[in-house]
Design a protein around this motif. Structure first.
Motif, mmCIF file in Angstrom:
data_model
loop_
_atom_site.group_PDB
_atom_site.id
_atom_site.type_symbol
_atom_site.label_atom_id
_atom_site.label_comp_id
_atom_site.label_asym_id
_atom_site.label_seq_id
_atom_site.Cartn_x
_atom_site.Cartn_y
_atom_site.Cartn_z
ATOM 1 N N ASN A 17 0.816 -1.211 0.000
ATOM 2 C CA ASN A 17 0.000 0.000 0.000
ATOM 3 C C ASN A 17 0.852 1.265 0.000
ATOM 4 N N LEU A 262 -7.347 1.988 -2.898
ATOM 5 C CA LEU A 262 -7.255 2.577 -1.562
ATOM 6 C C LEU A 262 -8.103 3.838 -1.518
ATOM 7 N N LYS A 264 -9.452 0.987 1.236
ATOM 8 C CA LYS A 264 -10.330 -0.174 1.216
ATOM 9 C C LYS A 264 -11.275 -0.110 2.408
ATOM 10 N N HIS A 266 -11.467 -2.567 4.742
ATOM 11 C CA HIS A 266 -10.891 -3.829 5.223
ATOM 12 C C HIS A 266 -11.726 -4.438 6.340
ATOM 13 N N HIS A 678 1.782 0.800 5.761
ATOM 14 C CA HIS A 678 0.952 -0.001 4.844
ATOM 15 C C HIS A 678 -0.437 -0.226 5.432
ATOM 16 N N ASP A 679 -0.491 -0.607 6.713
ATOM 17 C CA ASP A 679 -1.784 -0.863 7.351
ATOM 18 C C ASP A 679 -2.655 0.397 7.372
ATOM 19 N N ASP A 682 -4.114 1.399 4.054
ATOM 20 C CA ASP A 682 -5.213 0.513 3.679
ATOM 21 C C ASP A 682 -6.563 1.163 3.932
ATOM 22 N N ALA A 733 -8.033 -3.425 10.271
ATOM 23 C CA ALA A 733 -7.050 -3.523 9.193
ATOM 24 C C ALA A 733 -5.635 -3.711 9.717
#
Length: 846
Positions: A17, A262, A264, A266, A678-679, A682, A733
């Motif tokens: 991401n 992105l 998302k 999640h 990255h998380d 997301d 996420a």
């Protein structure tokens, strides 16, 4: 002019991401994400080639991303290998990164070998040709000033570079190898191994096709922004190639079913393999039902009373005054608040005490189930409990159920109720996080314990350690009733003996004002506990297993853990005996409450807790905040990696910084920082994540820790389906915590399951905290803790077993991040160092 469209092929990396965000913000592009193995898109399908080329015609360019594994393993690269083999009429500009780069090299006839030692989280100067050849000749490094970049790899491309004599290197390093004429080297870096200099290929282009590759990670927070010009140059060349070859993107009216963008949603995703019920259109959410439990806590207003907090009163004192006859407890305790020596960031400003938890609604969920359970005690003092099974809707997750429940009880309030006014409080296990990243548990669990247990707290106390105040607060449908209750609590506190008398019968408070709560000082054994610690040699063997996987390219970092088990007699039920009775003079801690008091005095921390909920007892002195978020969408995470215990040799912050600011420790922290970015990307989306603090050393009561701070801002509009995102989406996420897994997260967790013998971590490596009715939340990582489950009882090993009380089993998890630079002895010592704190509460009875 329409923005460019890029297809990112994701190999399940924990930095993907970040690359999508870099492409989006640097190129003003729309980026679709496609996994390497999308459902319904199989190379064995006779129409696969046609479907692939049809999909690629919708994009201006493709990026093949990084990931775990090897380019020689088909399942590790998936679709990538077919992109390199496209027919000339269907070519598309492609950039490979890390694994994608290695896959390109292999497709051209190169080979991939292991580095002598992996370079994960290492920052190196990139050697590239700045002036020649030109950009139009395919040199995407043209005009880019010198820069440093982050490396995350243990495999490297071998194109014969070691056979070039040192005298010829300056010229020959830019020439195509005779045996791989299609590859043109563009960039290198060098690693001094003592007996030789390792030449490591960092960038290539294909001589005839519009293919480029980068071994380094351009998206890492420690790759210098100067290097982002390489991405701009690549896309400029990709665009030029499309124009020269009359390749025009086809209009795309609908997205491919397997692609995402992105941000998302999640928290609300679930596997497509779960079938939709034929009667799904008749589905009615439990939160809309007429169930008495579903209506708990509805239509409430907020009220509070604030009083001053005497200097000698501690959080446990307040709980003992008000909750001595209760069964369930949630106490979030900033026990380090009075430790003036350590910095403000790690002292902790607030403590939160949930009141009357026995009477509130609890929502429980067990990993893998398609239902949750609601529990609440029956009214009028009944000992019975009402419970209700809640079937999850088609493709509904537990997080959606929680969000629906929360949304119906949402309260708008002002800053006077910070940080918590009532709402969800509870825990999640490590195994709940595994479910969210599709890591399967490999054996029957043998129990029905919840992996998530949240109580909807309507009565609570917030202690502001900075202001020296205590706020009694409620969420109630009756203002007069709520005020009467708050007044009664104030009266009970003010009239208690301890409130006005600083001298306690069991210790001298005046002599201990510099410490949170004095520990018991036992003079003789009360009972013996059997303690089973990890075997040192076995742990070192597991460290070696981790390093073998890292060397093979399967992981950058593996957060290995092990558990210690303490078996001790369970206290028999005693009518009239308070669960919160303090330790008797001369005896070690007996009850879980006494163990909590002992731990908070031995190892005060900003995120300590005592929780009795859902059949679990958790005692924690966690120093690590996992996730904090505000009602307006600001999210902050504080990954913690790098630990040194206080000692005579390491007594000051400067001494700790000298030890922790070394490549190994900084690399451990950097890997988790990039994973956390990255998380957050997301859910927050591209360009909405920043790192205000990187590799900062902080002082705690017994250790020094290296931390970083990563912040994200949730979008005002929703994810792909339009609903506004909240902190629950970020929490979902981000689990399990990256500081407890390693990276890439999914593959690392799969490997750790195997290395750790499929032993459940349970509450350890999970999170504890709250999300209040206003949408604010604060969660800590469950480390430096001990826990037990009510249903886990060991048999007494004694000839008079019938006369012996049943044995309770406590668990303490500890471990550390294993990297290519780890030593077996160093990792073993770190694990035992972290174990020492919580295990110390049993010293007197072992």
């Amino acid at each position: 002019m329409n923005p460019p469209k890029i297809l990112f092929i994701d190999a399940y990396d924990s930095f993907s991401n970040n690359i999508v965000s870099l492409l989006t913000t640097t190129l003003d592009a729309h980026v679709d994400i496609l996994p390497i193995d999308p459902p319904g898109f199989s190379p064995s399908d006779p129409n696969f080639a046609q479907e692939l080329t049809s999909l690629l015609r919708r994009y201006d360019a493709v990026v093949c991303g990084p990931g775990p594994g090897s380019p020689d393993v088909a399942q590790d690269v998936g679709l990538m290998k077919y992109v390199w083999d496209l027919e000339p009429a269907h070519l598309v500009p492609v950039l490979g990164i890390c694994l994608g780069f290695q896959s390109l090299v292999v497709s051209c006839g190169g080979i991939v070998k292991k580095l002598r030692t992996g370079l994960h989280g290492m920052i190196r100067e990139i050697d590239h040709a700045i002036e020649q050849p030109s950009l139009h000749e395919g040199n995407i490094f043209y005009g880019v000033p010198p820069f440093k970049a982050t490396l995350y790899h243990s495999l490297h491309a071998d194109i014969g570079q070691d056979r070039i004599p040192a005298d010829d290197w300056a010229v020959c390093k830019w020439a195509s190898p005779a045996h791989i004429p299609d590859l043109v080297p563009l960039a290198w870096t060098y690693e001094n191994r003592g007996d030789c200099i390792e030449r490591i290929l960092m960038g290539v282009r294909h001589r005839a096709k519009p293919f480029w590759g980068l071994q380094y990670h351009p998206e890492s927070i420690c790759t210098e922004p100067t290097g982002h010009q390489v991405i701009k140059n690549w896309f400029q060349e990709a665009t030029r190639w499309n124009l020269v070859n009359n390749r025009f993107r086809e209009p795309d009216f609908t997205s491919h079913h397997a692609t995402t963008r992105l941000p998302k949603r999640h928290a609300y995703s679930i596997e497509e393999s779960i079938p939709m019920k034929s009667d799904s259109y008749d589905y009615c959410p439990w939160t809309d039902s007429n169930s008495a439990l579903a209506s708990f806590g509805m239509n409430c207003c907020y009220g509070s009373r604030t009083i001053g907090l005497p200097l000698h009163i501690e959080v446990p004192d307040i709980v003992e005054i008000l909750q001595g006859d209760r069964k369930d407890f949630i106490v979030l305790d900033s026990a380090s608040a009075k430790a003036n020596r350590i910095g403000a960031d790690v002292r902790g400003r607030y403590s939160i005490i949930a009141l009357d938890v026995d009477e509130v609604l609890k929502l429980e969920y067990r990993t893998g189930d398609r239902h949750a359970t609601a529990r609440c005690s029956c009214p009028q003092g009944s000992l019975q409990e009402a419970s209700e099974r809640i079937s999850l809707g088609p493709r509904q997750t537990i997080w959606e159920l929680l969000a629906e429940f929360w949304n119906k009880r949402r309260v708008t309030t002002d800053d006077h109720s910070k940080p918590f006014l009532g709402g969800f409080m509870g825990y999640t296990t490590y195994e709940l996080g595994l479910e969210g990243i599709d890591v399967k548990l490999h054996k029957e669990r043998g129990h029905d314990r919840p992996d998530l247990c949240y109580a909807w707290v309507t009565k609570s106390i917030v202690v502001d350690h900075t202001q020296g105040t205590l706020r009694i607060q409620y969420l109630s449908s009756s203002v007069s009733g709520g005020n009467a209750w708050a007044d009664s609590v104030v009266d009970k506190l003010l009239t208690s003996v301890i409130w006005s008398d600083g001298l306690r019968a069991d210790f001298n408070k005046h002599a201990q004002l510099g410490q949170p709560t004095p520990p018991p000082t036992p003079k003789g054994p009360f009972t013996k506990a059997h303690i089973q610690v990890p075997d040192a040699e076995e742990y070192e063997f597991k460290v070696q297993q981790c390093q073998d996987f890292i060397a093979s390219g399967d992981s950058y970092e593996l957060c290995l853990t092990d558990q210690t088990h303490i078996t001790r007699p369970r206290n028999p039920p005693n009518t009239g005996f308070s669960r919160l009775a303090p330790s008797e003079p001369g005896k070690p801690p007996q009850t879980s409450w006494q163990l909590y008091r002992c731990l908070r005095s031995r190892q005060p921390a900003p995120f300590g807790s005592y929780i009795r909920l859902g059949g679990a007892t958790l005692i924690s002195s966690s120093p690590e905040r996992f996730l904090e978020f505000t009602a307006d969408g600001l999210c902050s995470m504080r990954p913690m990696k790098g630990t040194v215990r206080k000692s005579r040799a390491v007594a000051t912050l400067a001494q700790a910084e000298a030890i922790l600011h070394v490549p190994k420790e900084e690399a451990e922290n950097l890997m988790i920082v990039d994973l956390v970015r990255h998380d957050l990307h997301d859910v927050c989306g591209p360009g909405r994540v920043a790192v205000p603090q990187l590799n900062k050393v902080e002082e705690y009561a017994s250790v020094f820790q290296m931390i970083s701070v990563v912040e994200g801002r949730l979008p005002s509009s929703g994810g792909q389906e339009g609903r506004r995102l909240t902190g629950l989406d970020v929490l979902a996420a981000s689990l399990p915590p990256g500081s407890m897994t390693g990276a890439p997260k999914k593959r690392s967790c799969d490997l750790l399951q195997e290395i750790e013998g499929h032993q459940e971590r349970s509450l350890y490596s999970g999170v504890v905290g709250y999300m209040d009715a206003a949408g604010r939340g604060d969660w800590s990582v469950t480390i430096r803790s001990l826990f037990r489950w009510d249903d886990e009882v060991a048999a007494a090993e004694h000839k008079n077993q019938q006369q012996q009380p049943p044995l309770e089993v406590w668990h303490i998890g500890a471990g550390g991040a294993v990297t290519a630079l780890s030593t077996l002895e160093g990792e073993r010592d770190e694990m035992f160092t972290k174990l020492k704190g919580p295990l110390g509460v049993f010293d007197e009875e072992a």
